[in-house]
Design a protein around this motif. Structure first.
Motif, PDB file in Angstrom:
ATOM      1  N   THR A  82       0.858  -1.188   0.000  1.00  0.00           N
ATOM      2  CA  THR A  82       0.000   0.000   0.000  1.00  0.00           C
ATOM      3  C   THR A  82       0.891   1.234   0.000  1.00  0.00           C
ATOM      4  N   ALA A  83       0.385   2.302  -0.603  1.00  0.00           N
ATOM      5  CA  ALA A  83       1.098   3.578  -0.643  1.00  0.00           C
ATOM      6  C   ALA A  83       0.094   4.685  -0.364  1.00  0.00           C
ATOM      7  N   GLY A  84       0.480   5.613   0.505  1.00  0.00           N
ATOM      8  CA  GLY A  84      -0.392   6.711   0.883  1.00  0.00           C
ATOM      9  C   GLY A  84       0.193   8.065   0.523  1.00  0.00           C
ATOM     10  N   PRO A  85      -0.483   9.140   0.928  1.00  0.00           N
ATOM     11  CA  PRO A  85      -0.070  10.489   0.552  1.00  0.00           C
ATOM     12  C   PRO A  85       1.409  10.754   0.848  1.00  0.00           C
ATOM     13  N   GLY A  86       2.093  11.264  -0.171  1.00  0.00           N
ATOM     14  CA  GLY A  86       3.506  11.573  -0.057  1.00  0.00           C
ATOM     15  C   GLY A  86       4.420  10.451  -0.504  1.00  0.00           C
ATOM     16  N   ASP A  87       3.900   9.226  -0.594  1.00  0.00           N
ATOM     17  CA  ASP A  87       4.716   8.093  -1.048  1.00  0.00           C
ATOM     18  C   ASP A  87       4.884   8.148  -2.567  1.00  0.00           C
ATOM     19  N   THR A  88       6.032   7.657  -3.029  1.00  0.00           N
ATOM     20  CA  THR A  88       6.287   7.534  -4.454  1.00  0.00           C
ATOM     21  C   THR A  88       6.571   6.074  -4.778  1.00  0.00           C
ATOM     22  N   VAL A  89       5.858   5.556  -5.753  1.00  0.00           N
ATOM     23  CA  VAL A  89       5.964   4.155  -6.177  1.00  0.00           C
ATOM     24  C   VAL A  89       6.795   4.116  -7.460  1.00  0.00           C
ATOM     25  N   ARG A  90       7.765   3.204  -7.509  1.00  0.00           N
ATOM     26  CA  ARG A  90       8.616   3.048  -8.685  1.00  0.00           C
ATOM     27  C   ARG A  90       8.367   1.684  -9.315  1.00  0.00           C
ATOM     28  N   MET A  91       8.066   1.680 -10.608  1.00  0.00           N
ATOM     29  CA  MET A  91       7.767   0.440 -11.328  1.00  0.00           C
ATOM     30  C   MET A  91       8.625   0.392 -12.590  1.00  0.00           C
ATOM     31  N   PRO A  92       9.782  -0.287 -12.518  1.00  0.00           N
ATOM     32  CA  PRO A  92      10.663  -0.350 -13.686  1.00  0.00           C
ATOM     33  C   PRO A  92       9.989  -1.074 -14.857  1.00  0.00           C
ATOM     34  N   LYS A  93      10.446  -0.736 -16.063  1.00  0.00           N
ATOM     35  CA  LYS A  93       9.897  -1.398 -17.253  1.00  0.00           C
ATOM     36  C   LYS A  93       9.999  -2.905 -17.096  1.00  0.00           C
ATOM     37  N   GLY A  94       8.959  -3.595 -17.589  1.00  0.00           N
ATOM     38  CA  GLY A  94       8.915  -5.048 -17.525  1.00  0.00           C
ATOM     39  C   GLY A  94       8.372  -5.611 -16.220  1.00  0.00           C
ATOM     40  N   LEU A  95       8.131  -4.772 -15.205  1.00  0.00           N
ATOM     41  CA  LEU A  95       7.635  -5.232 -13.905  1.00  0.00           C
ATOM     42  C   LEU A  95       6.109  -5.354 -13.931  1.00  0.00           C
ATOM     43  N   PRO A  96       5.556  -6.552 -13.694  1.00  0.00           N
ATOM     44  CA  PRO A  96       4.094  -6.670 -13.614  1.00  0.00           C
ATOM     45  C   PRO A  96       3.581  -5.844 -12.420  1.00  0.00           C
ATOM     46  N   HIS A  97       2.572  -5.026 -12.672  1.00  0.00           N
ATOM     47  CA  HIS A  97       2.039  -4.169 -11.609  1.00  0.00           C
ATOM     48  C   HIS A  97       0.559  -3.874 -11.842  1.00  0.00           C
ATOM     49  N   ALA A  98      -0.093  -3.435 -10.762  1.00  0.00           N
ATOM     50  CA  ALA A  98      -1.497  -3.049 -10.798  1.00  0.00           C
ATOM     51  C   ALA A  98      -1.723  -2.050  -9.683  1.00  0.00           C
ATOM     52  N   TYR A  99      -2.806  -1.284  -9.787  1.00  0.00           N
ATOM     53  CA  TYR A  99      -3.185  -0.430  -8.657  1.00  0.00           C
ATOM     54  C   TYR A  99      -4.699  -0.401  -8.526  1.00  0.00           C
ATOM     55  N   TYR A 100      -5.128  -0.291  -7.256  1.00  0.00           N
ATOM     56  CA  TYR A 100      -6.551  -0.290  -6.926  1.00  0.00           C
ATOM     57  C   TYR A 100      -6.833   0.725  -5.832  1.00  0.00           C
ATOM     58  N   ASN A 101      -8.056   1.261  -5.848  1.00  0.00           N
ATOM     59  CA  ASN A 101      -8.570   2.045  -4.731  1.00  0.00           C
ATOM     60  C   ASN A 101      -9.551   1.142  -3.995  1.00  0.00           C
ATOM     61  N   ARG A 102      -9.101   0.546  -2.924  1.00  0.00           N
ATOM     62  CA  ARG A 102      -9.952  -0.356  -2.145  1.00  0.00           C
ATOM     63  C   ARG A 102     -10.496   0.330  -0.896  1.00  0.00           C
ATOM     64  N   GLY A 103     -10.288   1.646  -0.805  1.00  0.00           N
ATOM     65  CA  GLY A 103     -10.789   2.404   0.337  1.00  0.00           C
ATOM     66  C   GLY A 103     -12.187   2.948   0.083  1.00  0.00           C
ATOM     67  N   GLU A 104     -12.647   3.770   1.015  1.00  0.00           N
ATOM     68  CA  GLU A 104     -13.993   4.348   0.915  1.00  0.00           C
ATOM     69  C   GLU A 104     -14.000   5.742   0.310  1.00  0.00           C
ATOM     70  N   GLY A 105     -12.830   6.377   0.210  1.00  0.00           N
ATOM     71  CA  GLY A 105     -12.729   7.701  -0.394  1.00  0.00           C
ATOM     72  C   GLY A 105     -12.002   7.620  -1.727  1.00  0.00           C
ATOM     73  N   ILE A 106     -11.854   8.767  -2.369  1.00  0.00           N
ATOM     74  CA  ILE A 106     -11.149   8.805  -3.652  1.00  0.00           C
ATOM     75  C   ILE A 106      -9.650   8.651  -3.431  1.00  0.00           C
ATOM     76  N   THR A 107      -8.961   8.277  -4.500  1.00  0.00           N
ATOM     77  CA  THR A 107      -7.504   8.357  -4.516  1.00  0.00           C
ATOM     78  C   THR A 107      -7.113   9.256  -5.681  1.00  0.00           C
ATOM     79  N   ARG A 108      -6.010   9.960  -5.469  1.00  0.00           N
ATOM     80  CA  ARG A 108      -5.440  10.783  -6.538  1.00  0.00           C
ATOM     81  C   ARG A 108      -3.940  10.549  -6.543  1.00  0.00           C
ATOM     82  N   GLY A 109      -3.388  10.478  -7.727  1.00  0.00           N
ATOM     83  CA  GLY A 109      -1.948  10.318  -7.834  1.00  0.00           C
ATOM     84  C   GLY A 109      -1.422  11.018  -9.065  1.00  0.00           C
ATOM     85  N   LEU A 110      -0.157  11.423  -8.978  1.00  0.00           N
ATOM     86  CA  LEU A 110       0.551  11.944 -10.139  1.00  0.00           C
ATOM     87  C   LEU A 110       1.361  10.793 -10.695  1.00  0.00           C
TER      88      LEU A 110
END
Length: 155
Positions: A82-110
């Motif tokens: 899980t990653a929250g406000p202020g965290d930065t997620v790094r996903m190098p090319k070729g890395l299988p990845h996914a993201y979900y909003n499983r909470g009750e409020g919105i999520t926003r990310g750059l």
């Protein structure tokens, strides 16, 4: 969606004002263009509860997420995080990845990818589509490869 198809070139100088720019609606998500050039593509996401992007791979692009609001549940190469406000997620090319909003409020990310590849053109094609199978088909034509359904437990 606002504006013309994005043509990539060198990064132009300037400011992208808040609330201005191209917007795409893709299967319940809203993506807002922040910057586009040959070398990188940046967009902000607005993700309502219960939405997500299933496991996929960018074979030629590194991808990053800087979390602005809410908590993202992420699949990163076999692990759930899980990653929250202020965290930065790094996903190098070729890395299988996914993201979900499983909470009750919105999520926003750059989000940003480097190099830009054909992701902006893909978003142009996906705008307002409602058929997930067509999203997967078009994504494969634009260098985004979705894993088969059921390939990742808990997705």
């Amino acid at each position: 969606m606002t504006g013309e198809e994005i043509v990539l070139g060198p990064l132009p100088k300037g400011i992208t004002p808040a609330g201005e720019g191209k917007v795409w609606n893709v299967l319940g998500h809203r993506y807002s263009l922040k910057a586009a050039s040959e070398s990188s593509f940046a967009f902000e996401t607005y993700d309502p509860p219960g939405t997500g992007v299933p496991p996929h791979v960018h074979p030629t692009q590194d991808e990053h997420i800087h979390v602005l609001e809410g908590v993202f549940t992420l699949y990163l190469d076999g692990q759930w995080e899980t990653a929250g406000p202020g965290d930065t997620v790094r996903m190098p090319k070729g890395l299988p990845h996914a993201y979900y909003n499983r909470g009750e409020g919105i999520t926003r990310g750059l989000f940003w990818v480097s190099p830009a590849g054909r992701l902006a053109q893909l978003f142009d094609r996906l705008h307002d589509l409602t058929d997930p199978a067509e999203v997967v088909r078009l994504s494969a034509l634009h260098d985004v490869e979705f894993l088969p359904p059921g390939a990742v437990e808990g997705a």
